[in-house]
Write a protein that holds these residues in place. Structure first.
Motif, PDB file in Angstrom:
ATOM      1  N   TYR A 134       0.840  -1.200   0.000  1.00  0.00           N
ATOM      2  CA  TYR A 134       0.000   0.000   0.000  1.00  0.00           C
ATOM      3  C   TYR A 134       0.878   1.255   0.000  1.00  0.00           C
ATOM      4  O   TYR A 134       0.626   2.197  -0.755  1.00  0.00           O
ATOM      5  N   ALA A 135       1.906   1.260   0.818  1.00  0.00           N
ATOM      6  CA  ALA A 135       2.815   2.412   0.875  1.00  0.00           C
ATOM      7  C   ALA A 135       3.508   2.632  -0.467  1.00  0.00           C
ATOM      8  O   ALA A 135       3.671   3.776  -0.911  1.00  0.00           O
ATOM      9  N   LEU A 168       0.892   4.078  -2.924  1.00  0.00           N
ATOM     10  CA  LEU A 168       0.609   5.460  -2.543  1.00  0.00           C
ATOM     11  C   LEU A 168       1.765   6.381  -2.935  1.00  0.00           C
ATOM     12  O   LEU A 168       1.555   7.454  -3.524  1.00  0.00           O
ATOM     13  N   THR A 169       2.969   5.953  -2.663  1.00  0.00           N
ATOM     14  CA  THR A 169       4.147   6.751  -3.018  1.00  0.00           C
ATOM     15  C   THR A 169       4.239   6.946  -4.524  1.00  0.00           C
ATOM     16  O   THR A 169       4.465   8.057  -5.008  1.00  0.00           O
ATOM     17  N   LEU A 191       1.828   6.790  -6.786  1.00  0.00           N
ATOM     18  CA  LEU A 191       0.751   7.647  -7.287  1.00  0.00           C
ATOM     19  C   LEU A 191       0.981   9.109  -6.934  1.00  0.00           C
ATOM     20  O   LEU A 191       0.652   9.996  -7.724  1.00  0.00           O
ATOM     21  N   LEU A 192       1.543   9.360  -5.775  1.00  0.00           N
ATOM     22  CA  LEU A 192       1.823  10.746  -5.400  1.00  0.00           C
ATOM     23  C   LEU A 192       2.924  11.344  -6.281  1.00  0.00           C
ATOM     24  O   LEU A 192       2.965  12.554  -6.491  1.00  0.00           O
ATOM     25  N   MET A 243      -2.255   5.305   7.576  1.00  0.00           N
ATOM     26  CA  MET A 243      -1.944   5.481   6.159  1.00  0.00           C
ATOM     27  C   MET A 243      -3.213   5.678   5.333  1.00  0.00           C
ATOM     28  O   MET A 243      -3.220   6.434   4.361  1.00  0.00           O
ATOM     29  N   LEU A 244      -4.285   5.003   5.710  1.00  0.00           N
ATOM     30  CA  LEU A 244      -5.552   5.106   4.978  1.00  0.00           C
ATOM     31  C   LEU A 244      -6.260   6.441   5.210  1.00  0.00           C
ATOM     32  O   LEU A 244      -6.978   6.926   4.338  1.00  0.00           O
ATOM     33  N   SER A 263      -6.305   9.436   2.696  1.00  0.00           N
ATOM     34  CA  SER A 263      -5.532   8.993   1.537  1.00  0.00           C
ATOM     35  C   SER A 263      -6.394   9.021   0.284  1.00  0.00           C
ATOM     36  O   SER A 263      -7.583   8.687   0.330  1.00  0.00           O
ATOM     37  N   VAL A 274      -6.107   6.929  -1.946  1.00  0.00           N
ATOM     38  CA  VAL A 274      -6.105   5.548  -2.411  1.00  0.00           C
ATOM     39  C   VAL A 274      -6.884   4.676  -1.434  1.00  0.00           C
ATOM     40  O   VAL A 274      -6.496   4.526  -0.282  1.00  0.00           O
TER      41      VAL A 274
END
Length: 159
Positions: free
Chosen positions: A51-52, A55-56, A58-59, A114-115, A118, A120
């Motif tokens: 997930y991290a 997320l990284t 996509l950012l 993290m969620l 977010s 995502v």
């Protein structure tokens, strides 16, 4: 129980994390030992790392042009990640963001944080171990892998 790994064909990344010698030692303790690190917890750590990583990535894709380079029509701004795991406990913990397992409860707040806010979302599903060949290859180095340098192991995975 020596390493974890994951990848995304669409976002063009993969990762491998070798557990520390201490984590490996604790993972191999007898089932009822109070310090035992259960495989379910290690698998959930891999879910969190996947997930991290998504997320990284996509950012990093902060413009429409960058997003279209990865996906025809562009990656949507609100993404629901379909994350595969071959561990049903990790699947449940990720989807419900809760667990009755005392050992998993230390990891749940990390994932929940993290969620929070977010862009995502997540939908975690189960993949049979027999079909999980790429991730298993990444996360299960062959015997003697500790003798390989990081660059040699990366080269082995790329090939």
């Amino acid at each position: 129980q020596d390493a974890g790994g994951g990848y995304s064909d669409i976002l063009h990344f993969w990762f491998q994390v070798n557990w520390s010698p201490e984590v490996e030692r604790l993972a191999h303790l007898p089932k009822n030992h109070p310090l035992k690190i259960h495989i379910n917890s290690l698998e959930f750590v891999v879910v969190i790392l996947q997930y991290a990583a998504v997320l990284t990535r996509l950012l990093e894709l902060d413009t429409l042009e960058k997003r279209e380079a990865f996906c025809a029509g562009g990656i949507p701004w609100l993404v629901i990640l379909l994350l595969w795991t071959d561990n049903t406990a990790a699947k449940s913990w990720a989807n419900r963001v809760t667990s009755s397992s005392l050992r998993a409860q230390a990891l749940i707040p990390i994932f929940a944080a993290m969620l929070e806010d977010s862009p995502v979302g997540i939908n975690c599903d189960h993949i049979e171990g027999a079909k999980n060949t790429d991730a298993d290859f990444i996360s299960r180095p062959e015997p003697g892998h500790h003798l390989l340098s990081s660059s040699q192991r990366r080269e082995q995975i790329f090939h």
